[in-house]
Design an enzyme around this catalytic site. Structure first.
Site, short mmCIF file in Angstrom:
data_model
loop_
_atom_site.label_atom_id
_atom_site.label_comp_id
_atom_site.label_asym_id
_atom_site.label_seq_id
_atom_site.Cartn_x
_atom_site.Cartn_y
_atom_site.Cartn_z
N LYS A 285 0.86 -1.18 0.00
CA LYS A 285 0.00 0.00 0.00
C LYS A 285 0.90 1.24 0.00
O LYS A 285 1.88 1.31 0.74
CB LYS A 285 -0.88 -0.02 1.26
CG LYS A 285 -2.21 0.67 1.12
CD LYS A 285 -3.08 0.37 2.33
CE LYS A 285 -4.43 1.04 2.18
NZ LYS A 285 -5.30 0.77 3.34
N GLU A 371 -18.95 -6.77 10.87
CA GLU A 371 -19.89 -6.09 11.76
C GLU A 371 -20.89 -7.06 12.37
O GLU A 371 -21.27 -6.91 13.54
CB GLU A 371 -20.64 -4.98 11.01
CG GLU A 371 -19.77 -3.79 10.63
CD GLU A 371 -19.00 -3.97 9.34
OE1 GLU A 371 -18.24 -3.06 8.96
OE2 GLU A 371 -19.15 -5.05 8.71
N ARG A 399 -25.02 -3.37 8.09
CA ARG A 399 -24.59 -4.72 7.71
C ARG A 399 -24.88 -5.74 8.81
O ARG A 399 -24.83 -6.94 8.57
CB ARG A 399 -23.09 -4.71 7.41
CG ARG A 399 -22.71 -3.84 6.21
CD ARG A 399 -21.23 -3.46 6.22
NE ARG A 399 -20.34 -4.59 6.07
CZ ARG A 399 -19.70 -4.89 4.93
NH1 ARG A 399 -19.87 -4.17 3.85
NH2 ARG A 399 -18.90 -5.92 4.88
#
Length: 637
Positions: A285, A371, A399
């Site tokens: 990244k 979640e 979610r």
């Protein structure tokens, strides 16, 4: 005489089809130019940078090998798709990213035919890709379907549900696992790349197919034995048997920044074999931009910044952010109560729980992008007498709604929900807009639902949640900074279901829930100047309602306006329901609920979004004038 400078390769790319003109040896230069363009664009707009920098080579390789948009390319989450946007005809608009009327910060079907599936929440790509692959098979098509998913998104159960289904269906689907955080298995340079090319090529595929062809003569047991022997033998040198057990043919890991490794593997996968395939690539990244590589978060999300130094622009603030106030308040309470624990779903810095975790690492739990699990995990903690604070963005909590209902509300467990990003969120647009949590929580029995009007109120609500042990409780607060009120040293617990009156009048009542209170006070000043005596009240609670307060406002005023940063069906609906059953709507009272519009709105500056929704002071004043039949004054306002 100097020869004229060559035209940059990127300038010759209008669509991915233009990539086919390049020789493979030109691709690294194109990737370098694409990376430079990405950095320059995001320096002017802000947005997600680190993830896009990490997939530059992969983006080039995918569009070079596959025939998009006929081949479907799905980017999970979409925050790494800026290089994809540049290569797919949107370069001329890339500096409008996340601006009003500009490009979305995520993939979006309405924006381009090269975005076959819109995303902004994670872990949806494999499911969507499988649906596209099955639709292709039902239609007798031949197109490729490629889903690119990060290792973080692979922590969500939905990704594994999709992989399990794909393996069972033996569907032709290509999944690319972009491993850019903690490598599942680090690449081993040239040998790893060689094995990946070998495994994805015709020779190895032929061995697998040979085993399948024996089935009709010798039976399924022999086929399984041959297949397992081949796969496990390969597993000793390349790893990845977990994915094979789910029915995927696994290739890798390979270096995701070496085009000479990526291109032949992708070509082999395109041209050979059937069934689901997973290619495991390892990337970095922030790759190629030193300030991002050096940053702890790899410049995941950035404000505008200086390209040379990497220094990000800072907006001066006269008040702390709501997120920081929540974190500091929870830390303060946790020092006094060792039963307080904190749960986040892969958003420690976004929710402020990184600060909590520094002081209480053993009481901080990051469950990953999960979640559903996080909410039920918190419910389990609550059954044992702990005080879990589940800090989750409004849109991400959606979610886990079944878990909120089934595992928390029905059992009346005292889970505390700290709901960040309530209301409009500006540049992140519709996918992150916190419009629905009041509606979807206040409809549940046993729930207490609060909304903070300012940063001081938020501190009091944290304290209220700590001492409330009678069932689930939630408190919501906006993105950004507070309004600059004086902060208490420590929060004081509210009486459940009791609001407050900030100023008293006789003709108009403005009943606010949440962060629009400051605008209600401004509106009251304008109404007073127009000769309309105005009461301003802060409900504090969407559930339970302060019935005494609502009754008084209804009986003593000609106009009652409710104001909230939420969708239709929320606080205003509860007020109307109460007034109807008390018979208070049968009098001369004029009630006007102000809510967020029944639309998914694209990105813009938050103040513009609130103004367009009529949720600023001017919009509130217009509503009052219209309710009184003063249309001309409403138009002027």
């Amino acid at each position: 005489m100097k020869s004229p400078p060559e035209t940059p390769l990127l300038d010759r790319v209008r669509t991915p089809a233009d990539l086919k003109q390049f020789d493979e040896k030109d691709l690294p230069q194109l990737a370098d130019e694409l990376r430079a363009e990405l950095v320059d664009a995001v320096s002017q707009t802000g947005g997600h940078l680190g993830a896009g920098l990490g997939v530059v080579e992969l983006t080039v390789a995918l569009h070079y090998i596959f025939d998009t948009p006929d081949d479907r390319l799905i980017w999970d989450v979409g925050h790494q798709a800026y290089p994809h946007k540049i290569l797919t005809g949107r370069r001329d608009r890339i500096r409008t990213l996340r601006q009003e009327g500009g490009l979305s910060g995520f993939t979006k079907r309405a924006e381009s035919e090269y975005d076959p599936f819109g995303a902004a929440h994670s872990s949806t790509s494999i499911s969507a890709g499988l649906g596209m692959a099955i639709a292709r098979d039902l239609s007798g098509g031949r197109r490729n379907v490629i889903a690119v998913i990060g290792d973080g998104a692979m922590s969500a159960g939905m990704a594994y549900e999709a992989m399990n289904n794909a393996g069972a269906l033996d569907a032709r689907l290509i999944v690319i696992l972009n491993d850019n955080d903690m490598s599942i298995a680090p690449p081993t340079g040239a040998m790893s790349a060689y094995l990946a090319r070998l495994a994805s090529g015709r020779t190895y595929q032929g061995i697998r197919d040979f085993g399948k062809k024996l089935t009709s003569y010798l039976g399924q047991s022999v086929d399984r034995a041959i297949s397992r022997a081949v796969e496990h033998a390969r597993g000793y040198v390349t790893g990845g048997t977990l994915f094979e057990e789910m029915g995927f043919f696994h290739i890798g890991p390979i270096d995701g920044h070496k085009l000479e490794h990526l291109v032949p593997v992708l070509k082999n996968v395109r041209d050979n074999g059937d069934g689901p395939v997973l290619i495991h690539i390892v990337t970095r990244k922030g790759k190629g931009y030193p300030p991002a590589e050096a940053a702890e978060d790899k410049y995941h999300g950035v404000a505008k910044f200086d390209v040379i130094t990497g220094a990000q622009a800072k907006t001066p603030a006269n008040a702390p952010s709501y997120t920081k106030v929540f974190a500091q308040s929870l830390i303060q309470e946790a020092r006094e109560d060792d039963r307080i624990v904190a749960v986040t779903a892969a958003m420690p810095s976004g929710t402020g729980l990184d600060l909590f975790g520094k002081e209480f690492p053993e009481r901080t739990f990051d469950v990953g992008i999960a979640e559903q699990h996080g909410v039920t995990f918190a419910a389990g903690l609550a059954t044992e007498g702990y005080k879990p604070f589940a800090a989750i963005y409004s849109t991400f909590l959606q979610r886990a709604y079944d878990q909120v209902v089934h595992d928390v509300a029905i059992q009346n467990l005292p889970v505390r929900f700290a709901i960040d990003r309530a209301g409009f969120v500006g540049a992140d647009g519709a996918t992150h807009c916190g419009a629905f949590d009041i509606t979807y929580l206040a409809t549940l029995p046993n729930f207490v639902v609060m909304a903070a009007a300012d940063e001081a109120e938020l501190r009091h609500m944290v304290r209220t949640a700590v001492v409330h042990d009678d069932g689930p409780i939630a408190f919501r607060y906006p993105r950004g900074n507070g309004v600059g009120v004086e902060m208490p040293e420590r929060g004081n617990a509210f009486a459940i279901g009791k609001g407050r009156v900030l100023r008293e009048g006789t003709k108009v009542a403005l009943l606010s829930l949440g962060g629009r209170l400051a605008e209600c006070l401004k509106a009251a000043d304008e109404l007073e100047a127009a000769g309309l005596s105005t009461t301003v009240a802060d409900a504090r609670f969407a559930k339970p309602l302060d019935m005494e307060l609502v009754t008084t406002l209804a009986r003593e005023h000609q106009v009652l306006v409710t104001v909230e940063e939420g969708s239709i069906g929320g606080f205003g609906a509860h007020v109307l329901h109460f007034l109807a059953h008390r018979g208070l709507l049968e009098s001369s009272l004029k009630v006007r609920p102000l809510v967020m519009p029944d639309l998914f709105l694209d990105q813009a500056k938050p103040e513009k979004m609130y103004a367009d929704a009529g949720l600023d002071a001017a919009g509130i004043v217009r509503t009052v004038f219209a309710a009184l039949g003063q249309e001309e004054r409403a138009v002027r306002a």
